[in-house]
Design an enzyme around this catalytic site. Structure first.
Site, PDB file in Angstrom:
ATOM      1  N   CYS B 162       0.806  -1.228   0.000  1.00 23.59           N
ATOM      2  CA  CYS B 162       0.000   0.000   0.000  1.00 23.59           C
ATOM      3  C   CYS B 162       0.833   1.269   0.000  1.00 23.59           C
ATOM      4  O   CYS B 162       0.291   2.363  -0.079  1.00 23.59           O
ATOM      5  CB  CYS B 162      -0.924  -0.008   1.208  1.00 23.59           C
ATOM      6  SG  CYS B 162      -1.789  -1.566   1.367  1.00 23.59           S
ATOM      7  N   HIS B 294      -3.416   7.918   5.458  1.00 24.11           N
ATOM      8  CA  HIS B 294      -3.522   6.589   4.868  1.00 24.11           C
ATOM      9  C   HIS B 294      -4.970   6.124   5.051  1.00 24.11           C
ATOM     10  O   HIS B 294      -5.559   5.572   4.138  1.00 24.11           O
ATOM     11  CB  HIS B 294      -2.510   5.641   5.497  1.00 24.11           C
ATOM     12  CG  HIS B 294      -2.388   4.348   4.763  1.00 24.11           C
ATOM     13  ND1 HIS B 294      -2.108   4.296   3.419  1.00 24.11           N
ATOM     14  CD2 HIS B 294      -2.542   3.059   5.160  1.00 24.11           C
ATOM     15  CE1 HIS B 294      -2.090   3.023   3.029  1.00 24.11           C
ATOM     16  NE2 HIS B 294      -2.357   2.252   4.060  1.00 24.11           N
ATOM     17  N   GLU B 305      -2.778   5.479  13.154  1.00 25.91           N
ATOM     18  CA  GLU B 305      -2.360   6.666  12.402  1.00 25.91           C
ATOM     19  C   GLU B 305      -2.656   7.946  13.208  1.00 25.91           C
ATOM     20  O   GLU B 305      -1.821   8.853  13.274  1.00 25.91           O
ATOM     21  CB  GLU B 305      -3.080   6.708  11.044  1.00 25.91           C
ATOM     22  CG  GLU B 305      -2.654   7.885  10.188  1.00 25.91           C
ATOM     23  CD  GLU B 305      -3.105   7.761   8.735  1.00 25.91           C
ATOM     24  OE1 GLU B 305      -3.988   6.928   8.442  1.00 25.91           O
ATOM     25  OE2 GLU B 305      -2.551   8.503   7.897  1.00 25.91           O
ATOM     26  N   LYS B 326      -9.836   7.780   0.643  1.00 28.26           N
ATOM     27  CA  LYS B 326     -10.196   6.379   0.354  1.00 28.26           C
ATOM     28  C   LYS B 326     -11.695   6.157   0.548  1.00 28.26           C
ATOM     29  O   LYS B 326     -12.266   5.234  -0.026  1.00 28.26           O
ATOM     30  CB  LYS B 326      -9.413   5.421   1.255  1.00 28.26           C
ATOM     31  CG  LYS B 326      -7.955   5.258   0.866  1.00 28.26           C
ATOM     32  CD  LYS B 326      -7.269   4.172   1.683  1.00 28.26           C
ATOM     33  CE  LYS B 326      -5.814   3.992   1.282  1.00 28.26           C
ATOM     34  NZ  LYS B 326      -4.931   5.069   1.781  1.00 28.26           N
ATOM     35  N   HIS B 331      -9.442   1.925  -1.687  1.00 35.77           N
ATOM     36  CA  HIS B 331      -8.007   1.739  -1.467  1.00 35.77           C
ATOM     37  C   HIS B 331      -7.397   1.158  -2.735  1.00 35.77           C
ATOM     38  O   HIS B 331      -7.628  -0.001  -3.064  1.00 35.77           O
ATOM     39  CB  HIS B 331      -7.811   0.806  -0.272  1.00 35.77           C
ATOM     40  CG  HIS B 331      -6.400   0.730   0.223  1.00 35.77           C
ATOM     41  ND1 HIS B 331      -5.305   1.053  -0.553  1.00 35.77           N
ATOM     42  CD2 HIS B 331      -5.901   0.379   1.434  1.00 35.77           C
ATOM     43  CE1 HIS B 331      -4.201   0.888   0.152  1.00 35.77           C
ATOM     44  NE2 HIS B 331      -4.533   0.480   1.369  1.00 35.77           N
ATOM     45  N   PHE B 390       1.268  -2.902   4.543  1.00 37.27           N
ATOM     46  CA  PHE B 390       1.460  -4.223   5.137  1.00 37.27           C
ATOM     47  C   PHE B 390       2.951  -4.543   5.043  1.00 37.27           C
ATOM     48  O   PHE B 390       3.604  -4.217   4.052  1.00 37.27           O
ATOM     49  CB  PHE B 390       0.689  -5.275   4.340  1.00 37.27           C
ATOM     50  CG  PHE B 390      -0.736  -5.457   4.795  1.00 37.27           C
ATOM     51  CD1 PHE B 390      -1.255  -4.761   5.871  1.00 37.27           C
ATOM     52  CD2 PHE B 390      -1.558  -6.352   4.132  1.00 37.27           C
ATOM     53  CE1 PHE B 390      -2.572  -4.946   6.288  1.00 37.27           C
ATOM     54  CE2 PHE B 390      -2.877  -6.548   4.536  1.00 37.27           C
ATOM     55  CZ  PHE B 390      -3.380  -5.843   5.603  1.00 37.27           C
TER      56      PHE B 390
END
Lengths: 88, 402
Positions: B162, B294, B305, B326, B331, B390
């Site tokens: 990502c 994010h 976050e 998003k 995403h 990830f």
């Protein structure tokens, strides 16, 4: 004699925790057994594959899921219910 | 050190087929997420996504091109065309030999893998199309952009899940800042909204079945999107000398690794990337007016976050705006940072901060100004774009108004 749902669920949890079935007690939590979030998702997958059921579980909010993962006993009970519902 | 500016932008995603349409949708807080229209969708438990609709490859590419271009490559080429055309650059001579293309993608040609596995496993055929490999490879998009636009300098593809696009754009930024190149084409692309691509994500049980609601207490997971965004990064002096339109300046970049867990995010890793980008930009933290988060809409990401932002910014965390687009485009995995950079450019250039839509319920663990549901007019001098992948790989870009 076929294994019970309980035995098979405990076997899955024991495999995930890298423990012997005899080391698992019903009142333990997954945390007690050292099973983290990835281990949990993997266990649920194994349960689904073993019993050919769909386990309602969203990792974003485990508590809100109908599937109670608070202890070994609660998981066994939840799987027994899903298996019974499927047989109907 | 050279200054680096953005002189071209292009995109295609669930919100629009170009930058103007995408920014208009972001201003209006429109949602591009809806029911997936893909083969075998009825066998998926997750049936929504930020899919690109109204798109027919045959209006853009001929049959021979389509046999070589996976959907992620098609999206990339369309976005690159828009960006390079806007920049007004012609890659010839020395400029062509120095300039390259660095793109992010996590999965590359996932649709091509999916279709051809069907052919051999499901249909039992023993033969596949001869171009399967050049079509599915992760660098296919970067290579086709280089061929199409005569970019003969450093070109490659970055795959950090990502964070792929942010890592890619960070490389392009570094190359220009160091004086190694004059212009770079950069950004990212993803297209994994096919049966196998969605099925794989289902397995992790982090996907929402109804909506992406970042920072909202009732959020229940992420929603996948697809598309691409591509930018032209250019040496400021070069751009200025030719009278190019400057969309924004890229002023800082930082990368960190959590070195902790393959899926769970770490507050420390995120905080180090955020503070690193601010430091690299030579700014005080109080200078940051907007952060494109994010903000995946998962329980774990959003609270981590917000905690990282609170740690880095202290009291200023309550003054800055942080939103997750998003919620609108989904995403885009390896392409997400690129599409999200558009929201940063809009904030800096147009003074419009894109909202976090789908926001329904305050979460004490995400107690920041997330610009809920409605876009906001504000003068923003500097902005950050966060990406946390990830595998614990974090990449944060810092931009400034020009």
């Amino acid at each position: 004699m076929p294994e019970t749902v309980r035995d098979r669920v405990i076997q899955i949890i024991a495999d995930q925790a890298l423990l012997d079935v005899s080391d698992i007690s019903m009142d333990q939590t997954l945390e007690d057994l050292g099973i983290d979030s990835l281990g949990l998702v993997e266990s649920i997958f194994a349960i689904e594959e073993t019993f050919d059921i769909q386990v309602p579980f969203n990792a974003n909010d485990p508590k809100a899921s109908a599937f109670d993962i608070s202890s070994v006993a609660s998981i066994v009970e939840a799987v027994q219910k899903l298996v019974a519902d499927q047989a109907k | 050190m050279k200054r680096v500016v953005i002189t071209g932008a292009g995109t295609i995603n669930a919100l629009g087929h170009d930058v103007a349409a995408t920014l208009e949708a972001m201003r209006e807080g429109r949602c591009g997420i809806g029911p997936l229209k893909i083969r075998d969708v009825e066998r998926l438990s997750i049936q929504i996504g930020g899919q690109v609709h109204g798109y027919d490859p045959e209006t853009h590419f001929n049959r021979q091109q389509i046999s070589l271009y996976d959907r992620f490559t098609q999206f990339t080429l369309l976005a690159a065309k828009e960006a390079i055309t806007q920049s007004g650059l012609h890659f010839e001579g020395e400029l062509a030999s120095q300039s390259g293309v660095v793109l992010g993608t996590a999965g590359g040609g996932v649709n091509t893998w999916d279709e051809n596995y069907r052919t051999v496993y499901e249909e039992g055929k023993n033969r596949v199309h001869p171009f399967v490999v050049p079509k599915l490879m992760n660098n296919a998009a970067a290579s086709h952009v280089s061929m199409e636009w005569n970019l003969k300098g450093p070109s490659f593809t970055v795959a950090t899940a990502c964070a792929s696009s942010n890592h890619a754009m960070g490389q392009a930024f570094h190359m220009i800042r160091s004086g190694m190149t004059t212009a770079m084409v950069t950004g990212g692309s993803e297209s994994m909204l096919c049966f196998g691509g969605v099925k794989a994500w289902e397995g992790l049980r982090v996907m929402s079945k109804d909506a992406c609601r970042p920072f909202s207490a009732n959020r229940n997971g992420m929603v996948q999107g697809e598309g691409a965004a591509v930018f032209v990064f250019e040496d400021y002096d070069h751009a200025k000398a030719r009278g190019a339109e400057l969309l924004a300046e890229v002023i800082g970049f930082a990368m960190t690794s959590d070195a902790a867990d393959i899926v769970m995010p770490s507050k420390q890793g995120a905080a180090r990337a955020i503070s690193g980008a601010i430091k690299d930009a030579g700014l005080n933290r109080d200078a940051i007016g907007y952060i494109n988060a994010h903000g995946t809409g998962t329980a774990a990401n959003d609270k981590t976050e917000c905690a990282a932002v609170a740690d880095v910014f202290g009291h200023h965390a309550d003054k800055l705006m942080i939103s997750s687009t998003k919620s609108m485009h989904g995403h885009l995995i390896g392409g997400t940072g690129a599409v999200e950079l558009l929201a940063c450019i809009m904030a800096l250039r147009d003074g419009v901060v894109a909202p976090t839509i789908g926001y329904e319920e305050a979460d004490p663990e995400c107690a920041l100004d997330v610009v809920p549901n409605v876009a906001r007019e504000a003068r923003v001098e500097a902005a950050l774009s966060n990406a946390f992948a990830f595998g614990g790989l974090n990449a944060v870009l810092a931009l400034r108004r020009v």
